[in-house]
Design an enzyme around this catalytic site. Structure first.
Site, PDB file in Angstrom:
ATOM      1  N   LYS A   1       0.856  -1.195   0.000  1.00  0.00           N
ATOM      2  CA  LYS A   1       0.000   0.000   0.000  1.00  0.00           C
ATOM      3  C   LYS A   1       0.894   1.248   0.000  1.00  0.00           C
ATOM      4  O   LYS A   1       1.855   1.311  -0.758  1.00  0.00           O
ATOM      5  CB  LYS A   1      -0.960  -0.047   1.191  1.00  0.00           C
TER       6      LYS A   1
ATOM      7  N   HIS B   1      -8.677  -3.741  -6.077  1.00  0.00           N
ATOM      8  CA  HIS B   1      -8.638  -3.698  -4.615  1.00  0.00           C
ATOM      9  C   HIS B   1      -9.772  -2.811  -4.097  1.00  0.00           C
ATOM     10  O   HIS B   1     -10.062  -1.766  -4.681  1.00  0.00           O
ATOM     11  CB  HIS B   1      -7.277  -3.162  -4.150  1.00  0.00           C
TER      12      HIS B   1
ATOM     13  N   GLU C   1     -11.178 -10.687  -0.176  1.00  0.00           N
ATOM     14  CA  GLU C   1     -10.776  -9.721   0.856  1.00  0.00           C
ATOM     15  C   GLU C   1     -12.009  -8.980   1.354  1.00  0.00           C
ATOM     16  O   GLU C   1     -12.346  -7.900   0.834  1.00  0.00           O
ATOM     17  CB  GLU C   1      -9.825  -8.670   0.258  1.00  0.00           C
TER      18      GLU C   1
ATOM     19  N   SER D   1      -6.143  -8.521   7.306  1.00  0.00           N
ATOM     20  CA  SER D   1      -5.552  -8.654   8.649  1.00  0.00           C
ATOM     21  C   SER D   1      -4.790  -9.959   8.852  1.00  0.00           C
ATOM     22  O   SER D   1      -4.791 -10.512   9.954  1.00  0.00           O
ATOM     23  CB  SER D   1      -6.622  -8.491   9.731  1.00  0.00           C
TER      24      SER D   1
HETATM   25  P1  13P Z   1      -4.281  -5.622   5.905  1.00  0.00           P
HETATM   26  O1  13P Z   1      -3.475  -6.896   5.866  1.00  0.00           O
HETATM   27  O2  13P Z   1      -3.532  -4.443   6.371  1.00  0.00           O
HETATM   28  O3  13P Z   1      -5.578  -5.833   6.636  1.00  0.00           O
HETATM   29  O4  13P Z   1      -4.680  -5.311   4.400  1.00  0.00           O
HETATM   30  C1  13P Z   1      -5.246  -6.313   3.648  1.00  0.00           C
HETATM   31  C2  13P Z   1      -5.251  -5.871   2.252  1.00  0.00           C
HETATM   32  O5  13P Z   1      -6.013  -4.992   1.883  1.00  0.00           O
HETATM   33  C3  13P Z   1      -4.271  -6.482   1.348  1.00  0.00           C
HETATM   34  O6  13P Z   1      -4.528  -6.159   0.041  1.00  0.00           O
END
Ligand code: 13P
Length: 246
Positions: free
Chosen positions: A9, A94, A154, A200
């Site tokens: 990210k 995403h 996700e 997570s």
């Molecule tokens: P986190 O692992 O920080 O919850 O993010 C998940 C995600 O969006 C991966 O693309």
């Protein structure tokens, strides 16, 4: 084969990112039976990480790509530019991009088509609402290109909760069954598409998911920029692939 895909990210830049992947490579130096580890940094860090990763088996990916390959598109990055910079994977669809930039299924499907044409592997994300986004985002994808596709479940509520809100395993498996059914329908028969879970995932809960045969890997956000978590997650994938080894 298990997949560990790190979605950095906006958590990590070029210098810190290079140090992080060097530490990651040191932790698994000499291991031969590694999972497929893919690091997806922000665009600016791709060039430097390509150099750091070039002699390793860790792959490079991007967090997005535009649906055109060249032309007058200020600020956009096309899939061939990513390929040229050393990326083999790209994350598309995403939920953060859908929410923050209003990306629709139609836009995602154009991106998927362009990325596949550029010979990238597409890591397609779907959230809690599975069927519409999956069908919409895969509109126009041909069966011959399915081998370069991975799908990630996700659920939005499980993202960014630092381990507290990771989805229950049973719900992940139910979601995977739905995804498999939609893929089978879309491509007129069973297809071999790796299915990953994201939301997570950290060093503590990764093995719960990875040890399941039905779960081919994990897409990791915030924990992927923390060296102890990412090495534990890769370790969990190794253990799942070689239950008698580690
Ligand atoms: P986190 O692992 O920080 O919850 O993010 C998940 C995600 O969006 C991966 O693309």
């Amino acid at each position: 084969m298990k997949y560990v895909i790190a979605n950095w990210k906006m958590y990590q830049g070029t210098r810190g990112g290079a140090a992080l992947v060097r530490a990651m490579l040191r932790a698994y130096r000499g291991k031969t039976d590694l999972p497929e580890v893919v690091v997806c940094p922000g665009f600016l860090a791709i060039g430097e990480l390509q150099k750091v990763l070039s002699r390793s088996r860790v792959k490079l990916g991007a967090q997005d790509a535009f649906w055109e390959d060249d032309g007058a598109h200020t600020g956009s990055v096309g899939p061939s530019m990513l390929k040229d910079a050393g990326c083999e994977y790209v994350i598309l669809g995403h939920s953060e991009r859908r929410a923050e930039f209003g990306e629709t299924n139609e836009m995602v499907s154009k991106k998927v088509g362009a990325a596949l044409r550029a010979s990238l592997r597409v890591v397609l994300c779907v959230g809690a609402d599975i069927e519409g986004p999956l069908r919409g985002s895969l509109e126009g994808v041909l069966r011959k290109d399915v081998g370069r596709l991975l799908v990630v479940y996700e659920p939005e509520g499980a993202i960014s909760s630092q381990g507290r809100g990771a989805e229950d395993l049973e719900k992940v498996l139910e979601a995977f069954a739905k995804i498999r059914a939609v893929l089978k329908d879309l491509f007129n028969g069973a297809v071999s598409v790796p299915l990953l879970y994201g939301g997570s995932v950290d060093g503590e809960n990764a093995y719960t998911y990875l040890r399941e045969d039905a779960i081919d890997g994990v897409l990791v956000g915030s924990a992927s920029v923390k060296i102890h978590h990412i090495t534990d997650i890769i370790g969990a994938a190794l253990r799942a692939m070689n239950p008698r080894g580690l």
